[in-house]
Scaffold this motif. Structure first.
Motif, PDB file in Angstrom:
ATOM      1  N   LYS A  69       0.848  -1.183   0.000  1.00  0.00           N
ATOM      2  CA  LYS A  69       0.000   0.000   0.000  1.00  0.00           C
ATOM      3  C   LYS A  69       0.884   1.234   0.000  1.00  0.00           C
ATOM      4  CE  LYS A  69      -3.902  -2.198   2.342  1.00  0.00           C
ATOM      5  NZ  LYS A  69      -4.942  -2.065   3.383  1.00  0.00           N
ATOM      6  N   GLU A 105       1.121   5.515  -0.293  1.00  0.00           N
ATOM      7  CA  GLU A 105       0.490   6.833  -0.326  1.00  0.00           C
ATOM      8  C   GLU A 105       1.109   7.626  -1.461  1.00  0.00           C
ATOM      9  OE1 GLU A 105      -0.613   7.492   4.409  1.00  0.00           O
ATOM     10  OE2 GLU A 105       0.766   8.854   3.379  1.00  0.00           O
ATOM     11  N   THR A 137      -0.040  10.751  -4.778  1.00  0.00           N
ATOM     12  CA  THR A 137      -1.064  11.540  -5.476  1.00  0.00           C
ATOM     13  C   THR A 137      -1.167  11.086  -6.928  1.00  0.00           C
ATOM     14  OG1 THR A 137       0.617  13.224  -5.958  1.00  0.00           O
ATOM     15  CG2 THR A 137      -0.760  13.573  -4.013  1.00  0.00           C
ATOM     16  N   THR A 142      -1.874   8.157  -9.616  1.00  0.00           N
ATOM     17  CA  THR A 142      -2.611   6.887  -9.676  1.00  0.00           C
ATOM     18  C   THR A 142      -2.418   6.173 -11.015  1.00  0.00           C
ATOM     19  OG1 THR A 142      -4.577   8.084 -10.405  1.00  0.00           O
ATOM     20  CG2 THR A 142      -4.361   7.644  -8.032  1.00  0.00           C
ATOM     21  N   GLU A 188      -1.481  -1.310  -4.101  1.00  0.00           N
ATOM     22  CA  GLU A 188      -2.701  -0.530  -3.892  1.00  0.00           C
ATOM     23  C   GLU A 188      -2.324   0.927  -3.636  1.00  0.00           C
ATOM     24  OE1 GLU A 188      -5.314  -2.221  -0.976  1.00  0.00           O
ATOM     25  OE2 GLU A 188      -6.252  -0.287  -0.551  1.00  0.00           O
ATOM     26  N   VAL A 208      -3.133   4.598  -2.367  1.00  0.00           N
ATOM     27  CA  VAL A 208      -4.054   5.258  -1.439  1.00  0.00           C
ATOM     28  C   VAL A 208      -3.671   6.728  -1.316  1.00  0.00           C
ATOM     29  CG1 VAL A 208      -4.491   3.130  -0.162  1.00  0.00           C
ATOM     30  CG2 VAL A 208      -2.671   4.667   0.594  1.00  0.00           C
ATOM     31  N   ALA A 209      -4.623   7.530  -0.870  1.00  0.00           N
ATOM     32  CA  ALA A 209      -4.390   8.975  -0.753  1.00  0.00           C
ATOM     33  C   ALA A 209      -3.441   9.284   0.394  1.00  0.00           C
ATOM     34  CB  ALA A 209      -5.715   9.694  -0.532  1.00  0.00           C
ATOM     35  N   GLY A 218      -1.960  10.358   3.796  1.00  0.00           N
ATOM     36  CA  GLY A 218      -2.585  10.402   5.112  1.00  0.00           C
ATOM     37  C   GLY A 218      -3.501   9.229   5.401  1.00  0.00           C
ATOM     38  N   THR A 219      -3.617   8.290   4.462  1.00  0.00           N
ATOM     39  CA  THR A 219      -4.522   7.147   4.636  1.00  0.00           C
ATOM     40  C   THR A 219      -3.938   6.074   5.544  1.00  0.00           C
ATOM     41  OG1 THR A 219      -5.441   7.513   2.433  1.00  0.00           O
ATOM     42  CG2 THR A 219      -5.823   5.353   3.416  1.00  0.00           C
ATOM     43  N   LEU A 220      -2.636   5.775   5.415  1.00  0.00           N
ATOM     44  CA  LEU A 220      -2.027   4.683   6.179  1.00  0.00           C
ATOM     45  C   LEU A 220      -1.935   5.047   7.660  1.00  0.00           C
ATOM     46  CD1 LEU A 220       0.890   3.667   3.758  1.00  0.00           C
ATOM     47  CD2 LEU A 220      -1.343   2.572   4.035  1.00  0.00           C
ATOM     48  N   PRO A 221      -2.106   4.070   8.563  1.00  0.00           N
ATOM     49  CA  PRO A 221      -2.036   4.339  10.007  1.00  0.00           C
ATOM     50  C   PRO A 221      -0.682   4.922  10.404  1.00  0.00           C
ATOM     51  CG  PRO A 221      -2.901   2.135   9.588  1.00  0.00           C
ATOM     52  CD  PRO A 221      -2.383   2.651   8.275  1.00  0.00           C
ATOM     53  N   ASN A 222      -0.695   5.843  11.336  1.00  0.00           N
ATOM     54  CA  ASN A 222       0.547   6.457  11.814  1.00  0.00           C
ATOM     55  C   ASN A 222       1.051   5.677  13.030  1.00  0.00           C
ATOM     56  OD1 ASN A 222       2.665   8.227  12.163  1.00  0.00           O
ATOM     57  ND2 ASN A 222       1.457   9.671  13.382  1.00  0.00           N
TER      58      ASN A 222
END
Length: 416
Positions: free
Chosen positions: A366, A368, A370, A372, A395, A397-398, A400-404
């Motif tokens: 996954k 992050e 901008t 695609t 995959e 993702v935008a 800030g999507t992945l857990p910090n």
């Protein structure tokens, strides 16, 4: 005459074993200081003669796998082993192997160099039998580890290696091996392929399995098909560490290693029964690893094995002390995920998620970003394959999507 034990070492009194291991320890520490430039540095100032107890051993620094890798990488120009090997290329080192990282490991000339014969015997194999060995024979040492142990036991080996499932089935049907050695997932694939082909494999009644989790559900699946499977735990650095017995109550430690369980991230031994990281000191003179942190979690089980083996038992593999994880028998390191991400400035953060059930590991990277574009996903997938030697989906993702939470690798597999 065969017995239930590979040799008399397995039934020594615990006090006799401990005395023998601790008597060998000072000489091994001194040998590591003298013959291994890395340990000459790591153990500088240590009085080897004084390392005669577990308390004294616990005062020495733990060398973890990532540190071994760092030393190897730093010294690539002069030595592939980072100063850890006590032998060099030539007659004393017939083979050298590479594990993911890459980490390079020497193989010495001693009979049963990786000490696997004990685990193979405990899995039910006996002299004079044919073993179908489906561990890889190239790059990684797994195939050689098992073959050298089988030869020491007096067995013949068919070097099946990995892949070519139909040919594996044909060879098993025609050669009639007594059993299989390899990953549990590949044995399942072979058995399913044989059923699909309408080919019976009645000779294959036992298996020694390693490099992956071996849950009771899969053990029962094999048993329903006439195959009794046992597992063992070892590494390319250390050889055999522990093995399963017919009691199926944890794994019994090998006779040639000194094992401690420490609090992850430290060198401090934990109380018996507490889960911690396995730290191993090997008595191998060619590759004398002192307090080597495996990164694997386990815990000591109380009491002796019901089979009569008297060495300490551990629960087996209980996860990783770090985020390095094993996928389809191969280690994947956080540094590899970072190496992939660094190739693409469009990637802001990356997280590798490993999911699926036993024998069906799946990886999804996954990222992050901008951007695609489909082309980037394909390039990322190719990079993962190149770096880890494993396939992964990608995959996007935008930001800030992945857990910090600091995780680079998330193991979301089910081991039920």
């Amino acid at each position: 005459m065969t017995t239930n034990f590979y040799d008399a070492l397995e039934t020594r009194s615990p006090a006799e074993r401990e005395a023998a291991l601790l008597a060998a320890l000072p000489a091994q520490v001194a040998h590591a200081q003298a013959a291994s430039p890395a340990f000459a540095s790591i153990l500088a100032g240590v009085d080897a003669a004084a390392v005669t107890s577990r308390a004294a051993l616990a005062q020495l620094p733990v060398t973890r796998k990532y540190e071994l890798l760092e030393r190897q990488q730093a010294q690539r120009a002069s030595t592939p082993f980072g100063g850890f090997s006590a032998v060099g290329f030539g007659p004393a080192m017939p083979r050298v192997f590479a594990s993911p990282g890459p980490l390079y490991e020497p193989e010495g000339t001693r009979r049963d160099y990786w000490r696997m014969a004990r685990a193979i015997y405990a899995a039910g194999f006996r002299p004079g039998e044919l073993i179908h060995n489906c561990f890889s024979y190239h790059f990684v040492p797994a195939g050689s580890m098992m073959e050298s142990g089988a030869h020491a036991l007096g067995c013949t080996v068919f070097p099946g290696g990995t892949g070519q499932t139909e040919q594996q089935v044909q060879a098993m049907a025609e050669l009639k091996p007594a059993g299989y050695i390899g990953t549990p997932s590949f044995l399942k694939i072979i058995v399913e392929k044989a059923a699909e082909m309408g080919v019976a494999l009645p000779s294959v009644t036992k298996a020694l399995l390693s490099a992956e989790a071996f849950p009771p559900s899969l053990r029962d699946w094999f048993a329903e098909r006439g195959i009794t499977g046992y597992q063992c735990y070892g590494t390319a650095d250390l050889g055999l560490i522990a093995y399963e017995t017919s009691a199926r109550e944890g794994l019994v430690l090998d006779e040639g290693v000194i094992v401690e369980i420490v609090r992850p991230g430290t060198g401090d031994p934990v109380h018996e029964g507490e889960v911690g990281e396995l730290v191993v000191t090997t008595l191998n003179p060619d590759y004398p690893l002192i307090r080597f942190g495996t990164g694997d979690l386990s815990a000591v089980l109380p009491g002796p094995c019901p089979t009569g083996r008297t060495n300490t038992r551990i629960k087996g593999w209980m996860g990783r002390a770090d985020q390095t994880t094993k996928v389809r028998g191969m280690f994947v390191h956080p540094g590899q995920v970072a190496a992939v991400a660094k190739r693409f400035p469009q990637v802001l953060r990356a997280r590798l998620v490993v999911s699926g059930e036993m024998a069906n590991d799946q990886m999804v990277l996954k990222v992050e970003t901008t951007e695609t574009a489909e082309g980037l996903a394909r390039q990322l997938a190719d990079a993962v394959r190149e770096v880890t030697k494993l396939r992964a989906d990608v995959e996007m993702v935008a930001p800030g999507t992945l857990p910090n939470d600091g995780k680079v690798i998330e193991d979301a597999r089910s081991y039920k």
